[in-house]
Design an enzyme around this catalytic site. Structure first.
Site, PDB file in Angstrom:
ATOM      1  N   CYS A   1       7.132  -1.918  -3.264  1.00  8.30           N
ATOM      2  CA  CYS A   1       7.017  -0.611  -3.279  1.00  8.30           C
ATOM      3  C   CYS A   1       6.736   0.063  -1.838  1.00  8.30           C
ATOM      4  CB  CYS A   1       5.860  -0.101  -4.307  1.00  8.30           C
ATOM      5  SG  CYS A   1       6.491  -0.938  -5.750  1.00  8.30           S
TER       6      CYS A   1
ATOM      7  N   GLU B   1       7.391   7.413 -13.924  1.00 12.25           N
ATOM      8  CA  GLU B   1       8.122   6.795 -13.126  1.00 12.25           C
ATOM      9  C   GLU B   1       9.273   6.435 -13.798  1.00 12.25           C
ATOM     10  OE1 GLU B   1       6.550   3.977 -10.185  1.00 12.25           O
ATOM     11  OE2 GLU B   1       5.889   5.456  -8.975  1.00 12.25           O
TER      12      GLU B   1
ATOM     13  N   HIS C   1      10.431   7.687  -2.232  1.00 15.88           N
ATOM     14  CA  HIS C   1       9.226   7.637  -1.452  1.00 15.88           C
ATOM     15  C   HIS C   1       9.006   5.956  -1.056  1.00 15.88           C
ATOM     16  CE1 HIS C   1       6.711   6.192  -5.366  1.00 15.88           C
ATOM     17  NE2 HIS C   1       7.696   5.523  -5.059  1.00 15.88           N
TER      18      HIS C   1
ATOM     19  N   HIS D   1      13.252   7.052  -7.281  1.00 13.22           N
ATOM     20  CA  HIS D   1      12.793   7.508  -8.933  1.00 13.22           C
ATOM     21  C   HIS D   1      13.345   8.659  -9.448  1.00 13.22           C
ATOM     22  CE1 HIS D   1      10.047   3.976  -8.908  1.00 13.22           C
ATOM     23  NE2 HIS D   1       9.651   4.457  -7.916  1.00 13.22           N
TER      24      HIS D   1
ATOM     25  N   HIS E   1      15.005  15.753  -4.883  1.00 10.74           N
ATOM     26  CA  HIS E   1      15.798  15.581  -3.809  1.00 10.74           C
ATOM     27  C   HIS E   1      15.087  15.570  -2.058  1.00 10.74           C
ATOM     28  CE1 HIS E   1      18.909  15.759  -6.919  1.00 10.74           C
ATOM     29  NE2 HIS E   1      19.737  15.040  -6.256  1.00 10.74           N
TER      30      HIS E   1
ATOM     31  N   HIS F   1      12.346   3.700  -1.626  1.00 10.19           N
ATOM     32  CA  HIS F   1      13.195   3.446  -2.906  1.00 10.19           C
ATOM     33  C   HIS F   1      13.138   4.850  -3.631  1.00 10.19           C
ATOM     34  CE1 HIS F   1       8.864   2.559  -3.995  1.00 10.19           C
ATOM     35  NE2 HIS F   1       9.443   2.921  -5.204  1.00 10.19           N
TER      36      HIS F   1
HETATM   37  N1  LIG Z   1      -0.587   2.614 -10.954  1.00 10.89           N
HETATM   38  C1  LIG Z   1       0.783   2.584 -10.032  1.00 10.89           C
HETATM   39  N2  LIG Z   1       1.060   1.426  -9.800  1.00 10.89           N
HETATM   40  C2  LIG Z   1       2.357   1.418  -9.234  1.00 10.89           C
HETATM   41  C3  LIG Z   1       3.037   2.737  -8.717  1.00 10.89           C
HETATM   42  C4  LIG Z   1       2.236   3.939  -8.955  1.00 10.89           C
HETATM   43  O1  LIG Z   1       2.698   5.066  -8.862  1.00 10.89           O
HETATM   44  N3  LIG Z   1       0.973   3.891  -9.854  1.00 10.89           N
HETATM   45  N4  LIG Z   1       4.066   2.897  -8.112  1.00 10.89           N
HETATM   46  C5  LIG Z   1       4.900   1.787  -7.909  1.00 10.89           C
HETATM   47  C6  LIG Z   1       6.190   2.006  -7.325  1.00 10.89           C
HETATM   48  O2  LIG Z   1       6.503   3.400  -7.112  1.00 10.89           O
HETATM   49  C7  LIG Z   1       7.119   1.124  -7.694  1.00 10.89           C
HETATM   50  O3  LIG Z   1       8.391   1.621  -7.546  1.00 10.89           O
HETATM   51  C8  LIG Z   1       7.269   0.910  -9.283  1.00 10.89           C
HETATM   52  O4  LIG Z   1       8.503  -0.076  -9.195  1.00 10.89           O
HETATM   53  P1  LIG Z   1       9.149  -0.417 -10.716  1.00 10.89           P
HETATM   54  O5  LIG Z   1       9.923  -1.443 -10.499  1.00 10.89           O
HETATM   55  O6  LIG Z   1       9.399   0.693 -11.364  1.00 10.89           O
HETATM   56  O7  LIG Z   1       7.953  -0.908 -11.450  1.00 10.89           O
HETATM   57  P2  LIG Z   1       7.479  -2.562 -12.040  1.00 10.89           P
HETATM   58  O8  LIG Z   1       7.272  -3.198 -10.591  1.00 10.89           O
HETATM   59  O9  LIG Z   1       6.198  -2.434 -12.638  1.00 10.89           O
HETATM   60  O10 LIG Z   1       8.786  -3.022 -12.685  1.00 10.89           O
HETATM   61  P3  LIG Z   1       9.131  -2.869 -14.140  1.00 10.89           P
HETATM   62  O11 LIG Z   1      10.529  -3.141 -14.253  1.00 10.89           O
HETATM   63  O12 LIG Z   1       8.915  -1.401 -14.426  1.00 10.89           O
HETATM   64  O13 LIG Z   1       8.106  -3.437 -15.180  1.00 10.89           O
HETATM   65  C9  LIG Z   1       4.209   0.502  -8.077  1.00 10.89           C
HETATM   66  N5  LIG Z   1       2.926   0.435  -8.926  1.00 10.89           N
HETATM   67 ZN   LIG Z   2       8.080   3.984  -6.342  1.00  8.54          ZN
END
Ligand SMILES: Nc1nc2c(c(=O)[nH]1)N=C([C@H](O)[C@H](O)COP(=O)(O)OP(=O)(O)OP(=O)(O)O)CN2
Ligand SMILES: [Zn+2]
EC number: 4.1.2.50
Length: 109
Positions: A24, A99, A14, A30, A65, A28
Site C-alpha cells: 500500500c 475501500e 493514494h 480504489h 478522480h 494505487h
Molecule cells: N486499517 C486500515 N488498513 C489498511 C488501510 C486502511 O485504510 N486502514 N488501507 C490499506 C490500503 O489502502 C490497501 O490498498 C488495501 O489493499 P487491499 O488489497 O484492498 O486489502 P487487503 O490487503 O486486505 O486485501 P483483500 O483482498 O481486500 O483481503 C491497507 N490497510
Molecule cells: Zn489503498
C-alpha cells in the site's frame, strides 16, 4: 431528532505512509464507498438537516478522480478520511468509508 444519510463513490488514487513494509506504500486506486451521517434537532430554513448536494460537493467534489495524497494533509487511510469527513460536514456525527466490501472504517463522534 432528524437523521440523514448521504452515500456516494469516490474513484481516486493514494499511497500510504506506513511504518511496516506494505504494497500500500505504492500508488494505487480504489472506488471508496462513502456514507455520511448527519443529525439535528432542528431543520434549517430550507427544511433540511444538511443539503445532500452540499455534502456531495464538499467531499466527492474535492476528492473524486484526484490523488488523495495531494488533496489531503494527512495519511489517507480509511480511518483518517472518515474522521476528516465528520470534521468537514456540519451536523455530521459519523462517516463510513469502505475501500472494498471487506475493508471498512467508521468514525463516530
Ligand atoms: N486499517 C486500515 N488498513 C489498511 C488501510 C486502511 O485504510 N486502514 N488501507 C490499506 C490500503 O489502502 C490497501 O490498498 C488495501 O489493499 P487491499 O488489497 O484492498 O486489502 P487487503 O490487503 O486486505 O486485501 P483483500 O483482498 O481486500 O483481503 C491497507 N490497510
Ligand atoms: Zn489503498
Amino acid at each position: 431528532m432528524y437523521y440523514i444519510e448521504k452515500s456516494f463513490e469516490i474513484s481516486a488514487c493514494h499511497h500510504l505512509i506506513l511504518d511496516h513494509g506494505s504494497k500500500c506504500e505504492n500508488i494505487h486506486g480504489h472506488n471508496w464507498q462513502v456514507t455520511v451521517y448527519c443529525k439535528s434537532e432542528e431543520l434549517d430554513n430550507n427544511g433540511m438537516v444538511v443539503d445532500f448536494t452540499l455534502i456531495k460537493n464538499k467531499i466527492h467534489g474535492r476528492l473524486d478522480h484526484q490523488d488523495l495524497n495531494q488533496k489531503l494533509d494527512f495519511n489517507p487511510t480509511a480511518e483518517n478520511i472518515a474522521k476528516w469527513i465528520v470534521d468537514e460536514i456540519p451536523h455530521c456525527y459519523k462517516a463510513r468509508v469502505a475501500e472494498t466490501a471487506s475493508n471498512v472504517a467508521i468514525y463516530e463522534r
